[in-house]
Design a protein around this motif. Structure first.
Motif: not given
Ligand SMILES: Cc1cc2nc3c(=O)[nH]c(=O)nc-3n(C[C@H](O)[C@H](O)[C@H](O)COP(=O)(O)OP(=O)(O)OC[C@H]3O[C@@H](n4cnc5c(N)ncnc54)[C@H](O)[C@@H]3O)c2cc1C
Length: 444
Positions: A336-339, A341-353, A377-383
């Motif tokens: 998230d920090t790197q994203a 820094k590169l100027g992306y407006d990010i949204v994160t999703g989480e799940a545990q099972a 853009s909706g594109a995945l940046l990291g996970g």
């Protein structure tokens, strides 16, 4: 002078993969791979020599992988790109039509006073050196590991399996901080502590003391850790001397400058792996990502391109995974920090099972997935994925989704197959659920 169709300098991950691919891709058999080691190590297996595997000989890269390529044991000391030849340390000259450099990297030697004391070890990929380290460890009880990146963390965990008293010293706030989101760093640190490893973060090794042989490591805060062996794992520096001496351009992260086809600045010469410059998938800027998985990917690309450009390198995203005890930690792409820094407006999703279903199945463990998307853009940046042993493969799926720029919706809805013994439930499939979570947050 003997002349070969393809000469590869370096016989580890990048060089071996290039030899394998050149045979498959071009049916080429006149290939010579040159490396100094009689036996090459599997680089990623090195930490496991000291706990899980127990012996250097159980971590040998099999030469059978080379197929029909000939292996020459020796060290290349110069390249003559006008005559298309390389010279070995015994003055033997070998001609090439095409040349691939896969000379790898060497460990960084920090300028810590006392680094030259007896029983201070770097992580070199040479079997004799690693065997000597194993023997030294047999007579050591207190070990300090300087550097809490994935190499330091793996060494700490494996040495602990041998019963040593271990302290990890990391100058950043967290171990693994350069490659993982904070949550994963904390999990890795907790797993190390649970196994009895002392973790000192936010502190730097100022000097190494002792009378000839190491006796303590002094930290910046003035404290001293008594020890009889020190392992330093703080990164690597590309091995580019050969390339630089023969006039190839070197890039900003000190790797051999290459284009998207792995071509160096000298015609007919390619470079792959740790010795080659890497470029970010996200913005094409140079990045210092040196991994075996990158080396092999580039080995394939270079081998395919020796006669004409065919396969393009789309850039590096960085795909890491490691294990501490039974806690697997895996991360693909940007933190998230790197994203940010590169100027992306990010949204994160989480799940545990549970990793299997029902969660009462044998060996079912909770698996947590976190995905970071570009809000616009909706594109995945990291996970990231933790904590079960299946996290490594889930991570590789995330990597495939990142480089194909899959969106929140596409990840949430991509077809999956499930089975009670093998996967999470289709009603609680962590990857698609984390993407759905992000999708809902983005809509809110
Ligand atoms: C302890 C450890 C654990 C790691 N774990 C992982 C992991 O889990 N996953 C991962 O993706 N990456 C991991 N890495 C990183 C990975 O090891 C490197 O990215 C990988 O080894 C790079 O491969 P390479 O072929 O480019 O270079 P190297 O493995 O460095 O090999 C270079 C080869 O070139 C030879 N050579 C150099 N100069 C000459 C010369 N002049 N003449 C002839 N031969 C020469 C060397 O002797 C060697 O054979 C780890 C690294 C270490 C040290």
């Amino acid at each position: 002078m003997e002349k070969h169709e393809l000469v590869i300098v370096g016989g580890s991950a990048g060089g071996v993969q290039a030899a394998m691919c050149a045979q498959k891709h071009h049916d080429l058999t006149d290939i010579v791979v040159i490396r100094p080691e009689v036996k090459a190590m599997i680089p990623c297996g090195i930490p496991y020599i000291y706990g899980t595997l127990g012996e250097v000989d159980k971590n040998i890269l099999p030469d059978t992988l080379l197929g029909e390529a000939k292996l020459k044991i020796g060290e290349v000391v110069s390249i003559n790109s006008k005559q298309n030849s390389v010279t070995l340390e015994n003055n033997e000259v070998i001609g090439y039509n095409k040349l691939i450099l896969a000379t790898g990297s060497n460990p960084v030697q920090p300028p810590i006073p006392g680094i030259d004391k007896n029983n201070v070890w770097l992580i070199r990929k040479h079997p004799d050196y690693l065997q000597a380290l194993a023997s030294a460890m047999d007579n050591a009880s207190h070990i300090v590991v300087i550097g809490g990146g994935f190499i330091g963390v793996e060494f700490a965990d494996e040495c602990r399996k041998r019963g040593h008293d271990i302290t990890v010293v990391e100058q950043l706030e967290h171990c693994l901080q350069l490659v993982c989101n904070e949550e994963l760093c904390v999990r890795a640190e907790d797993a190390l502590k649970d196994r009895g490893v002392k973790v000192l973060t936010g502190n730097t090794a100022k000097s190494i003391g002792g009378d000839g042989k190491v006796e303590f490591v002094e930290l910046n805060d003035g404290s001293k850790i008594e020890c009889d062996l020190v392992i330093i794992g703080i990164g690597v520096v590309p091995n580019t001397k050969l390339a630089a001496d023969s006039g190839m351009e070197i890039g900003p992260t000190r790797g051999i400058k290459v284009d998207e086809f792995q071509r160096t600045t000298i015609s007919g010469i390619f470079a792959v792996g740790d010795c080659a410059e890497k470029y970010s998938f996200y913005n094409n800027e140079p990045v210092a990502l040196r991994l075996a998985s990158e080396a092999t990917r580039e080995g394939k690309i270079a081998a395919a391109n020796i006669y004409q450009p065919q396969w393009r390198n789309i850039g590096a995203i960085g795909v890491f995974s490691t294990v501490v005890g039974k806690t697997a930690i895996a991360m693909a792409g940007l933190t998230d920090t790197q994203a940010e820094k590169l100027g992306y407006d990010i949204v994160t999703g989480e799940a545990q099972a549970a990793s299997k279903h029902p969660g009462t199945m044998p060996d079912a463990e909770p698996m947590r997935v976190s995905l970071t998307f570009n809000r616009r853009s909706g594109a995945l940046l990291g996970g990231s994925a933790c904590c079960t042993m299946t996290a490594g493969e889930v991570n590789n799926i995330m990597a495939a989704a990142i480089v194909n720029r899959m969106t929140m919706e596409q990840v949430a809805l991509f077809p999956i197959g499930t089975h009670p013994f093998l996967t999470a439930s289709p009603l609680a499939y962590q990857l698609s659920d984390a993407a759905s979570d992000a999708l809902h947050k983005a809509k809110r």
